[in-house]
Design a protein around this motif. Sequence first.
Motif, PDB file in Angstrom:
ATOM      1  N   ILE A  36       0.790  -1.157   0.111  1.00 16.49           N
ATOM      2  CA  ILE A  36      -0.107   0.138  -0.049  1.00 16.49           C
ATOM      3  C   ILE A  36       0.920   1.374   0.014  1.00 16.49           C
ATOM      4  CG2 ILE A  36      -2.028   1.219   0.989  1.00 16.49           C
ATOM      5  CD1 ILE A  36      -2.548  -1.427   2.579  1.00 16.49           C
ATOM      6  N   ARG A  37       0.858   1.797  -1.331  1.00 17.52           N
ATOM      7  CA  ARG A  37       1.797   3.061  -1.166  1.00 17.52           C
ATOM      8  C   ARG A  37       1.317   4.145  -0.332  1.00 17.52           C
ATOM      9  NH1 ARG A  37       2.656   7.475  -5.052  1.00 17.52           N
ATOM     10  NH2 ARG A  37       0.511   6.872  -6.015  1.00 17.52           N
ATOM     11  N   ASN A  38       2.232   4.624   0.367  1.00 15.99           N
ATOM     12  CA  ASN A  38       1.919   5.951   1.354  1.00 15.99           C
ATOM     13  C   ASN A  38       0.548   5.653   2.059  1.00 15.99           C
ATOM     14  OD1 ASN A  38       4.076   7.664   0.910  1.00 15.99           O
ATOM     15  ND2 ASN A  38       3.274   8.490  -0.749  1.00 15.99           N
ATOM     16  N   ALA A  39       0.640   4.382   2.918  1.00 12.53           N
ATOM     17  CA  ALA A  39      -0.402   4.132   3.511  1.00 12.53           C
ATOM     18  C   ALA A  39      -0.537   5.272   5.054  1.00 12.53           C
ATOM     19  CB  ALA A  39      -0.222   2.767   4.342  1.00 12.53           C
ATOM     20  N   THR A  40      -1.506   5.745   4.901  1.00 12.72           N
ATOM     21  CA  THR A  40      -1.885   6.920   5.807  1.00 12.72           C
ATOM     22  C   THR A  40      -3.085   6.769   6.646  1.00 12.72           C
ATOM     23  OG1 THR A  40      -0.893   8.537   4.183  1.00 12.72           O
ATOM     24  CG2 THR A  40      -2.382   9.452   5.942  1.00 12.72           C
ATOM     25  N   ALA A  41      -4.058   6.114   6.297  1.00 17.99           N
ATOM     26  CA  ALA A  41      -5.138   5.943   7.002  1.00 17.99           C
ATOM     27  C   ALA A  41      -5.618   4.394   7.447  1.00 17.99           C
ATOM     28  CB  ALA A  41      -6.507   6.689   6.658  1.00 17.99           C
ATOM     29  N   VAL A  42      -6.374   3.958   8.520  1.00 20.50           N
ATOM     30  CA  VAL A  42      -6.452   2.680   8.955  1.00 20.50           C
ATOM     31  C   VAL A  42      -7.885   2.763   9.793  1.00 20.50           C
ATOM     32  CG1 VAL A  42      -4.765   2.595  10.835  1.00 20.50           C
ATOM     33  CG2 VAL A  42      -5.612   0.562   9.811  1.00 20.50           C
ATOM     34  N   THR A  43      -8.801   1.664   9.460  1.00 17.90           N
ATOM     35  CA  THR A  43      -9.782   1.683  10.442  1.00 17.90           C
ATOM     36  C   THR A  43     -10.459   0.162  10.287  1.00 17.90           C
ATOM     37  OG1 THR A  43     -12.084   2.428  10.821  1.00 17.90           O
ATOM     38  CG2 THR A  43     -11.774   1.890   8.620  1.00 17.90           C
ATOM     39  N   ILE A  44     -11.542  -0.010  10.970  1.00 18.52           N
ATOM     40  CA  ILE A  44     -11.637  -1.691  11.351  1.00 18.52           C
ATOM     41  C   ILE A  44     -13.156  -1.653  11.312  1.00 18.52           C
ATOM     42  CG2 ILE A  44     -11.306  -1.366  13.831  1.00 18.52           C
ATOM     43  CD1 ILE A  44     -10.808  -4.356  13.766  1.00 18.52           C
ATOM     44  N   ASP A  45     -13.711  -2.652  10.526  1.00 18.76           N
ATOM     45  CA  ASP A  45     -15.027  -2.924  10.902  1.00 18.76           C
ATOM     46  C   ASP A  45     -15.326  -4.112  11.821  1.00 18.76           C
ATOM     47  OD1 ASP A  45     -17.434  -4.420  10.723  1.00 18.76           O
ATOM     48  OD2 ASP A  45     -17.427  -4.406   8.402  1.00 18.76           O
ATOM     49  N   LYS A  46     -15.836  -3.975  12.816  1.00 17.59           N
ATOM     50  CA  LYS A  46     -15.498  -4.930  14.182  1.00 17.59           C
ATOM     51  C   LYS A  46     -16.373  -6.210  13.673  1.00 17.59           C
ATOM     52  CE  LYS A  46     -14.680  -1.117  17.355  1.00 17.59           C
ATOM     53  NZ  LYS A  46     -14.918   0.285  16.327  1.00 17.59           N
ATOM     54  N   ARG A  47     -17.382  -5.738  13.389  1.00 18.93           N
ATOM     55  CA  ARG A  47     -18.315  -7.029  12.980  1.00 18.93           C
ATOM     56  C   ARG A  47     -17.922  -7.898  12.140  1.00 18.93           C
ATOM     57  NH1 ARG A  47     -22.378  -8.467   9.782  1.00 18.93           N
ATOM     58  NH2 ARG A  47     -22.301  -6.443   8.458  1.00 18.93           N
ATOM     59  N   ARG A  48     -17.387  -7.576  11.059  1.00 11.84           N
ATOM     60  CA  ARG A  48     -16.832  -8.514  10.117  1.00 11.84           C
ATOM     61  C   ARG A  48     -15.317  -8.854  10.218  1.00 11.84           C
ATOM     62  NH1 ARG A  48     -18.410  -5.746   4.315  1.00 11.84           N
ATOM     63  NH2 ARG A  48     -17.850  -7.881   3.615  1.00 11.84           N
ATOM     64  N   ASN A  49     -14.660  -8.123  11.152  1.00 13.82           N
ATOM     65  CA  ASN A  49     -13.179  -8.312  11.421  1.00 13.82           C
ATOM     66  C   ASN A  49     -12.332  -8.052  10.243  1.00 13.82           C
ATOM     67  OD1 ASN A  49     -10.730  -9.145  12.777  1.00 13.82           O
ATOM     68  ND2 ASN A  49     -10.938 -11.382  12.230  1.00 13.82           N
ATOM     69  N   ARG A  50     -12.680  -6.937   9.533  1.00 14.12           N
ATOM     70  CA  ARG A  50     -12.117  -6.518   8.514  1.00 14.12           C
ATOM     71  C   ARG A  50     -11.346  -5.198   8.596  1.00 14.12           C
ATOM     72  NH1 ARG A  50     -14.661  -6.637   2.424  1.00 14.12           N
ATOM     73  NH2 ARG A  50     -14.112  -8.795   2.769  1.00 14.12           N
ATOM     74  N   ILE A  51     -10.087  -5.187   8.281  1.00 18.21           N
ATOM     75  CA  ILE A  51      -9.221  -3.998   8.488  1.00 18.21           C
ATOM     76  C   ILE A  51      -9.094  -3.271   7.323  1.00 18.21           C
ATOM     77  CG2 ILE A  51      -6.731  -3.016   9.004  1.00 18.21           C
ATOM     78  CD1 ILE A  51      -8.268  -4.448  11.242  1.00 18.21           C
TER      79      ILE A  51
END
Length: 267
Positions: free
Chosen positions: A83-98
């Motif tokens: 992921i080029r210049n990865a700046t942001a991250v979040t999570i869908d807790k129910r589906r366990n997806r980053i």
Amino acid sequence: MKLLLFTILVSWASAQKCPGIFFNYRCYEIEIIKEGISNIHQLVFNDNDNTLYFTFDQIARTPSRALGFFNIDDESAGVIDGIRNATAVTIDKRRNRIYVGGSDGLFFLHQNKVPEKLPVNDNIINLFFKDVVYFVNRRRQAYKFDYGNVTPLQETNGEAVDKLIVDDDNNILFVQNRKLFRVKIGTRAINTHERYIVDVLTTDYLYKPYVCATSGVYVYNKYKYALDKVANIYDLRELTFTKQGEPIYAVVDNIVKLNYNPIPYIP
């Protein structure tokens, strides 16, 4: 640097008559779980595998921003490429997806931490998940990504947005030039909280909203339409929570976890 961090932590503790950190009417013990991480941009905690995911600066590499992870159980850590210049991250807790955002758009991580591109071609600088993916691009425009469809966020249309969250009462809280604003989903009536200089917006596991400002950490009170102070902690770069409500935050170049210490608070 360690001496500076220790001084900050001690000053926070002594101000509240607590042997650790006083946060949200509870006393916590301080645990520095990771050191030497440069300029963390976003930080999330996945309770499913007790792993922190964070975007940070890699000074010696180009492009400089990257996605890192740290497992609290076995202390394994690493950098996730692709992921080029990865700046942001979040999570869908129910589906366990980053979800991860960078210069080339939006990605999600498979269970083996391999990223897969999603149909969003934008330069993403901020992410948040609640029912759908919300993202902010480098032009400071806010959008929603919902099952393959990208649509502008109508509630903030025409407003410059630096970062945003959605709380448990369907309020969108967003920051513009470090000033805090609030708008109810489905409306265009934007309210201001301009006296606060804001660095971080986040929510806990139940989407209770927290605001990290230069004057401390606050929680938004939906009954008073105001911010209630819950901690005298300053200069935070990011803040997230475990499912049990224990705060994990980035300060200076360290990640700190607060472990609940059930001692009575002495006012």
